[in-house]
Structure formats: structure tokens, C-alpha cells
Design an enzyme around this catalytic site. Structure first.
Site, PDB file in Angstrom:
ATOM      1  N   LYS A 192      41.085 -44.700  94.530  1.00  0.00           N
ATOM      2  CA  LYS A 192      41.449 -43.773  93.446  1.00  0.00           C
ATOM      3  C   LYS A 192      42.974 -43.730  93.448  1.00  0.00           C
ATOM      4  O   LYS A 192      43.582 -43.027  94.235  1.00  0.00           O
ATOM      5  CB  LYS A 192      40.849 -42.384  93.736  1.00  0.00           C
ATOM      6  CG  LYS A 192      40.577 -41.530  92.507  1.00  0.00           C
ATOM      7  CD  LYS A 192      41.793 -41.247  91.643  1.00  0.00           C
ATOM      8  CE  LYS A 192      42.657 -40.124  92.184  1.00  0.00           C
ATOM      9  NZ  LYS A 192      43.930 -40.000  91.445  1.00  0.00           N
ATOM     10  N   CYS A 303      58.300 -40.558 101.105  1.00  0.00           N
ATOM     11  CA  CYS A 303      57.771 -39.568 102.056  1.00  0.00           C
ATOM     12  C   CYS A 303      58.722 -39.365 103.228  1.00  0.00           C
ATOM     13  O   CYS A 303      58.909 -38.253 103.705  1.00  0.00           O
ATOM     14  CB  CYS A 303      56.413 -40.010 102.563  1.00  0.00           C
ATOM     15  SG  CYS A 303      56.424 -41.707 103.144  1.00  0.00           S
ATOM     16  N   GLU A 403      59.638 -29.940 100.996  1.00  0.00           N
ATOM     17  CA  GLU A 403      59.817 -31.295 100.478  1.00  0.00           C
ATOM     18  C   GLU A 403      60.195 -31.214  98.994  1.00  0.00           C
ATOM     19  O   GLU A 403      59.566 -30.488  98.228  1.00  0.00           O
ATOM     20  CB  GLU A 403      58.494 -32.062 100.634  1.00  0.00           C
ATOM     21  CG  GLU A 403      58.634 -33.533 100.338  1.00  0.00           C
ATOM     22  CD  GLU A 403      57.327 -34.293 100.531  1.00  0.00           C
ATOM     23  OE1 GLU A 403      56.267 -33.744 100.216  1.00  0.00           O
ATOM     24  OE2 GLU A 403      57.388 -35.452 100.994  1.00  0.00           O
TER      25      GLU A 403
HETATM   26  P1  NAD Z   1      49.402 -35.726  95.627  1.00  0.00           P
HETATM   27  O1  NAD Z   1      48.890 -35.202  96.924  1.00  0.00           O
HETATM   28  O2  NAD Z   1      49.577 -34.795  94.514  1.00  0.00           O
HETATM   29  O3  NAD Z   1      48.457 -36.876  95.083  1.00  0.00           O
HETATM   30  C1  NAD Z   1      48.106 -37.979  95.886  1.00  0.00           C
HETATM   31  C2  NAD Z   1      46.751 -38.487  95.454  1.00  0.00           C
HETATM   32  O4  NAD Z   1      45.790 -37.471  95.726  1.00  0.00           O
HETATM   33  C3  NAD Z   1      46.645 -38.797  93.955  1.00  0.00           C
HETATM   34  O5  NAD Z   1      45.858 -39.944  93.777  1.00  0.00           O
HETATM   35  C4  NAD Z   1      45.940 -37.560  93.417  1.00  0.00           C
HETATM   36  O6  NAD Z   1      45.218 -37.791  92.233  1.00  0.00           O
HETATM   37  C5  NAD Z   1      45.013 -37.229  94.570  1.00  0.00           C
HETATM   38  N1  NAD Z   1      44.541 -35.846  94.587  1.00  0.00           N
HETATM   39  C6  NAD Z   1      45.161 -34.731  94.113  1.00  0.00           C
HETATM   40  N2  NAD Z   1      44.373 -33.648  94.290  1.00  0.00           N
HETATM   41  C7  NAD Z   1      43.234 -34.075  94.889  1.00  0.00           C
HETATM   42  C8  NAD Z   1      42.041 -33.441  95.313  1.00  0.00           C
HETATM   43  N3  NAD Z   1      41.843 -32.128  95.158  1.00  0.00           N
HETATM   44  N4  NAD Z   1      41.083 -34.205  95.895  1.00  0.00           N
HETATM   45  C9  NAD Z   1      41.250 -35.522  96.068  1.00  0.00           C
HETATM   46  N5  NAD Z   1      42.344 -36.183  95.657  1.00  0.00           N
HETATM   47  C10 NAD Z   1      43.333 -35.472  95.088  1.00  0.00           C
HETATM   48  O7  NAD Z   1      50.736 -36.506  96.005  1.00  0.00           O
HETATM   49  P2  NAD Z   1      51.738 -37.263  95.017  1.00  0.00           P
HETATM   50  O8  NAD Z   1      52.491 -36.216  94.292  1.00  0.00           O
HETATM   51  O9  NAD Z   1      51.022 -38.312  94.240  1.00  0.00           O
HETATM   52  O10 NAD Z   1      52.679 -38.029  96.050  1.00  0.00           O
HETATM   53  C11 NAD Z   1      53.735 -37.428  96.671  1.00  0.00           C
HETATM   54  C12 NAD Z   1      53.371 -36.987  98.063  1.00  0.00           C
HETATM   55  O11 NAD Z   1      52.906 -38.111  98.822  1.00  0.00           O
HETATM   56  C13 NAD Z   1      54.560 -36.439  98.830  1.00  0.00           C
HETATM   57  O12 NAD Z   1      54.181 -35.273  99.506  1.00  0.00           O
HETATM   58  C14 NAD Z   1      54.883 -37.570  99.813  1.00  0.00           C
HETATM   59  O13 NAD Z   1      55.557 -37.146 100.961  1.00  0.00           O
HETATM   60  C15 NAD Z   1      53.543 -38.109 100.106  1.00  0.00           C
HETATM   61  N6  NAD Z   1      53.635 -39.470 100.655  1.00  0.00           N
HETATM   62  C16 NAD Z   1      53.417 -39.652 101.998  1.00  0.00           C
HETATM   63  C17 NAD Z   1      53.537 -40.929 102.551  1.00  0.00           C
HETATM   64  C18 NAD Z   1      53.307 -41.158 104.030  1.00  0.00           C
HETATM   65  O14 NAD Z   1      53.152 -42.319 104.433  1.00  0.00           O
HETATM   66  N7  NAD Z   1      53.288 -40.135 104.859  1.00  0.00           N
HETATM   67  C19 NAD Z   1      53.876 -42.018 101.737  1.00  0.00           C
HETATM   68  C20 NAD Z   1      54.083 -41.788 100.373  1.00  0.00           C
HETATM   69  C21 NAD Z   1      53.959 -40.498  99.845  1.00  0.00           C
END
Ligand code: NAD
Length: 500
Positions: A192, A303, A403
Site C-alpha cells: 500500500k 526521516c 518532527e
Molecule cells: P504517514 O504515517 O502519514 O503515512 C505512511 C503510510 O501509512 C502511508 O502509506 C499512509 O497511507 C499509511 N497510513 C496512514 N494512516 C494509516 C492507518 N491508519 N493505517 C494504515 N496505514 C496508514 O507518513 P508520511 O507522512 O507518508 O511519511 C512521513 C513520515 O515517515 C515521517 O514521520 C518520517 O520520519 C517517516 N519516515 C521514516 C523512515 C524510517 O526509515 N524511519 C523513512 C522515511 C520516512
């Protein structure tokens, strides 16, 4: 393959692309069962570039069922390891052959500069697929010591159906950090992707099948997190969810696992990484250039972005002056398809507003902005936020604790190593950190004291596939990259034979 070199050429390629917009289930593109859709919007212009099928619970059920059929008849995991390796290596070759279109698609969809796609994302995607492909036939179990009348084997078996949920900041690369080890381990997967930038993930799945990957092994369901993502995480036939995204959503996923089948949940979540500059560092100018890249590359949507600059008081004024001047020289905001652009827009207007709210709050709380402000026309219409630096930041401010996920950094001065470490570790996050010092003993001591999964010494963001990537504390509970992550998509079986 001719790779475009000018904005006009990239625009011509973008205009000629045929974009896949369906859900990829059982090796083909299908419409969403409910017939709903959502727009993919270019963050630099606001234009709709594609109308995507919006998958929901019924589509997740169909994708998981397709995976289960593939798992049950063994069309992937029962193939010889070297056969699977050959498919994955061919997959990488096809991704490479399609790198121009993948690069342009992601650049339009997410706003990433086309030069970053070529210098970072595409090469890293290829490296990841090839690395895990090469691991496939290197996996070994064990035969343990037993009495003569017994034989004990320890083997590793794939989990079955795995769900991957990924973010938008490196849409293709974050997905491949999951997909490559999941598939190399022999699992079937439903991905997804982030709703903000799903285009390249669909193309990756199609290329996997073109490379000889059996249909049904790799499915993609576009859609929103609260619908498709949640349905995947609650699904009783999914054995593991591998997630990269925010800490808030990571916590929800742990709850969904508990409410359903206690599936494993691997989390790579948020960060607020400190970059520490000790008074004895040997080349301040070089360190500042790296510090700037550490926070402003990918417009800060990283991240592990080094968004907390901790600078020894003796370096403070020179640091700030040079940081501001060099940022100006190093970043050029503009059309992501223009090869001279080094900073694109944020992924969406929503993200721009989130970041601007945090900038506003930082000012209200008393930090002083010494870099940032206006983007200038004609960029105002896009989701652009300029590189921003706050000095006089203090530890309790939101700009230090939360963040931002945009090109915004805070700077704090410190007087001693102990103070620097205390500031660095005072965070709910623990993804990454860096230390700049000429003294090996200082570096070694500080690496040991820093609460972070990745620590860089005299660099920032360096590494390769052998580097486990993931966080301490609320930055996650798992590691991507390096060979052991293959085992994290497998389970261990002990087989004890009575030979008496
Ligand atoms: P997000 O958590 O909003 O979304 C990530 C994914 O989760 C998307 O595909 C989204 O549709 C899905 N999602 C959202 N709500 C959900 C739910 N209730 N159930 C299941 N899936 C759900 O994050 P984002 O805004 O897309 O990305 C930014 C975040 O990702 C930042 O916090 C960043 O630090 C983190 N990140 C972490 C790493 C790492 O390796 N630690 C790498 C890249 C990004």
C-alpha cells in the site's frame, strides 16, 4: 537509452508517458471494486497528473487472496533459490532500463528534483534489489550438536503473505527497502504505497511480472491509509506488516495487529536527528556543507534529517554566518524536472501548511529566524518552502522536539560534551545522529552515549547496503537494509529427528 539533459527534454518525456492508474492484482491492472478514485497532484504546479483507482477493504481482500493463492501453490517460494535470484536480477535490469520514465514519474508525482532521482533514488533502488537478490542462495540454517540418535535442523522459512505500507518521501526507495527482502525471502506481498505518490510503485510491480515474477506474488493497492492501509494491517491472513511512516501511524498499526491475528509489526518511523559539532573538529567549512545537506536534501523530507544542529559555543557565530551563506549557494529551488533544480517543492500543499505552522510556532516561542521566509514568485503557487534556520532555540520548543519533515532546522549552542549529549538524547526519537570531532576517543565515547540506531562520525548520511538502518526509542523497532533484514521476513523452524 538517451537520458534527457534539459528541462524541455524532460517535459517532453513527461508528456509522452502513459501512467498506470489501476490497482495491480494478480499480475494485472484492475479497477477499484467500489469504482472510486483520487487525484495525483503535481506539488510544483497543482495540476492533476493522474486519477488513481482508490482501493479500500474489498480490494485489499482481493489482493491478499491473490497472494494466498500464490503462496499456497508455491509458485514463488518453492522455486529454486537461484531461479528466484535470476528473476530479481532481471527485475533490477528492467528497472534500470526504465529509469528515465521512473525518474520523471516520481519527480512529477512527489516533487523531487530529477537530479536527485538520478544521483540517489534510482541507483539506490537498483543496489537494494541486486543486494537482496544476491543474498537468496547465501541463506543457511544449522545442524546443532545432538546425541548420535538424534538430528536437529534449524531452518528459515518465509512467513507467507506480508503487507508493506510506505511513505511518500522516497516513494520507490522506501518501498524497495521492504519489497526486496520480502520477495527475496520467498514471501508474497501486498504493497500500500503513499497516496501522495503511488505512480512508481505500480510500475515496479508491473516490471516484476515482466521479469518473470509469477502473477499474484507482488500486488499493489493504492488508496488512503485509514481505508486500504488499515484493512491490510487488520487482515487475518497477513503475517507481518512492514511499515515506514510516522510514529503516530506506527502506534496504530501495533494496535491493529493486536486486534487481529497478532501479526508481526516492523516499524521505521519518525526522527529528530542531532548533528553535534565539537570545538576540535578539523574542517568547519566542510562540516557545515555536510550539515546543510543533512537537513535540506529532499527539502528536509527525510526521516533521519539532521534537523537539530548542536554547535559548540566557540564555533557558533562563524557556523551561523557560513551556514546561511552556503545554503544560498547550494540550493536552487525550482521546477523539479529542471536538471539545475536542487530543491523541489514539498510533497503537497497540506505538507507545506504543516511546515509553515511549525515555522510560525517557532517564532512565537522565541526562536530567531536567520534564514528562510519568502519563496518568491513564481514559486508561490507550488508547495515550496525555502531552507529555514532558527537560532536561539531552546530544548522545550516544538521546533526542537517535534518532527517538522520540511527544510527547517534549529540551532542550539552548548558548552560541554555532557551538555551536548544531554540535549541530543532528550528526545522521544532515536533514529540517527552525527558527531564532528578530530579526536577518536571523543568520537568513540560519544557514539556509545548517543541513543540512536545510526551514528555518523565526521559525515552525515553516508553508508551502503551493509548498514542496518532503523531507530531506537519511538523511531521504530526494526532495521531495513543489510542482510539480516532478510531473516526478519522469515520464521525459524526447529526439526528434531529421532533416529533411534
Ligand atoms: P504517514 O504515517 O502519514 O503515512 C505512511 C503510510 O501509512 C502511508 O502509506 C499512509 O497511507 C499509511 N497510513 C496512514 N494512516 C494509516 C492507518 N491508519 N493505517 C494504515 N496505514 C496508514 O507518513 P508520511 O507522512 O507518508 O511519511 C512521513 C513520515 O515517515 C515521517 O514521520 C518520517 O520520519 C517517516 N519516515 C521514516 C523512515 C524510517 O526509515 N524511519 C523513512 C522515511 C520516512
Amino acid at each position: 537509452m538517451h537520458t534527457p539533459t534539459t528541462l524541455a527534454e524532460w517535459k517532453a518525456l513527461a508528456a509522452s508517458l502513459t501512467l498506470d492508474t489501476g490497482l495491480f492484482i494478480n499480475g494485472q491492472f484492475v479497477a477499484a471494486k467500489a469504482g472510486e478514485s483520487f487525484d495525483c497532484v503535481s506539488p510544483s504546479t497543482g495540476e492533476v497528473i493522474a486519477v488513481m483507482a482508490k482501493g479500500q477493504g474489498a480490494d485489499i481482500d482481493a489482493a491478499v487472496a491473490s497472494c494466498l493463492r500464490a503462496w499456497n501453490d508455491g509458485r514463488w517460494h518453492k522455486q529454486a533459490p537461484r531461479t528466484r535470484m535470476a528473476v530479481m536480477l532481471k527485475w533490477a535490469d528492467l528497472v534500470e532500463a526504465h529509469s528515465n520514465e521512473l525518474a520523471v514519474m516520481e519527480s512529477m508525482d512527489m516533487g523531487k528534483p530529477i537530479s536527485d532521482m538520478f544521483n540517489i533514488d534510482v541507483p539506490e533502488v537498483l543496489k537494494t534489489i541486486r543486494y537482496f537478490a544476491e543474498c537468496i542462495d547465501k541463506l543457511e540454517g544449522a545442524v546443532t550438536s545432538t546425541e548420535a540418535s538424534a538430528l536437529h535442523l534449524i531452518t528459515h522459512e518465509p512467513l507467507g503473505v506480508v503487507g508493506a505500507i510506505t511513505p511518500w518521501n522516497y516513494p520507490m526507495l522506501m518501498a524497495v527497502w521492504k519489497l526486496a527482502p520480502i520477495l527475496a525471502a520467498g514471501n508474497c506481498v501486498v504493497l500500500k504505497p503513499a497516496e501522495q505518490a503511488p505512480l512508481t510503485c505500480l510500475r515496479l510491480a508491473k516490471l516484476f511480472v515482466e521479469a518473470g515474477g509469477p502473477p499474484g506474488v507482488f500486488n499493489v493497492v493504492n488508496g488512503f491509509g485509514a481505508e486500504a492501509g488499515k484493512a491490510l494491517a487488520l487482515h487475518p491472513d497477513v503475517q507481518k506488516i512492514s511499515f515506514t511512516g510516522s510514529t503516530v501511524v506506527g502506534k496504530l498499526l501495533m494496535g491493529y495487529a493486536g486486534q487481529s491475528n497478532m501479526k508481526r509489526v516492523a516499524l521505521e518511523t519518525g526522527g529528530k536527528s542531532p548533528q553535534i559539532f565539537m570545538p576540535d573538529l578539523y574542517d568547519l567549512d566542510a562540516a557545515i556543507d555536510r550539515a546543510i545537506g543533512g537537513i535540506f536534501d529532499n527539502a528536509g523530507q527525510v526521516c533521519n534529517a539532521g534537523s537539530r544542529l548542536l554547535v559548540h559555543r566557540s564555533l557558533h557565530d562563524r557556523f551561523v554566518e557560513r551556514f546561511v551563506a552556503r545554503t544560498d549557494a547550494l540550493y536552487r529551488m525550482g521546477d523539479p524536472l529542471d536538471p539545475v533544480t536542487t530543491m523541489g517543492p514539498l510533497v503537497s500543499q497540506v505538507q507545506k501548511q504543516n511546515v509553515l505552522k511549525k515555522v510560525h510556532l517557532a517564532r512565537e516561542q522565541g526562536a530567531r529566524m536567520v534564514l528562510g521566509g519568502q519563496t518568491g514568485t513564481p514559486l508561490e503557487a507550488g508547495a515550496y518552502v525555502p531552507p529555514t534556520l532558527f537560532v536561539n532555540a531552546t530544548q522545550t520548543m516544538a521546533i526542537v522536539q517535534e518532527e517538522t519533515f520540511g527544510p527547517v532546522s534549529s540551532l542550539q549552542a552548548f558548552d560541554s560534551e555532557a551538555e551536548a549529549l544531554a540535549l541530543a538524547n532528550d528526545s522521544i526519537y532515536g533514529l540517527a545522529a552525527s558527531v564532528w570531532t578530530a579526536d577518536l576517543k571523543t568520537a568513540h565515547r560519544m557514539v556509545g552515549a548517543l541513543q540512536a540506531g545510526v551514528v555518523w562520525v565526521n559525515c552525515f548520511g553516508d553508508g551502503d547496503m551493509t548498514q542496518p538502518f532503523g531507530g531506537y526509542k519511538q523511531s521504530g523497532n526494526s532495521r531495513d537494509k543489510y542482510k539480516d533484514s532478510l531473516l526478519s521476513y522469515m520464521q525459524t523452524k526447529s526439526a528434531w529427528f529421532n533416529l533411534a
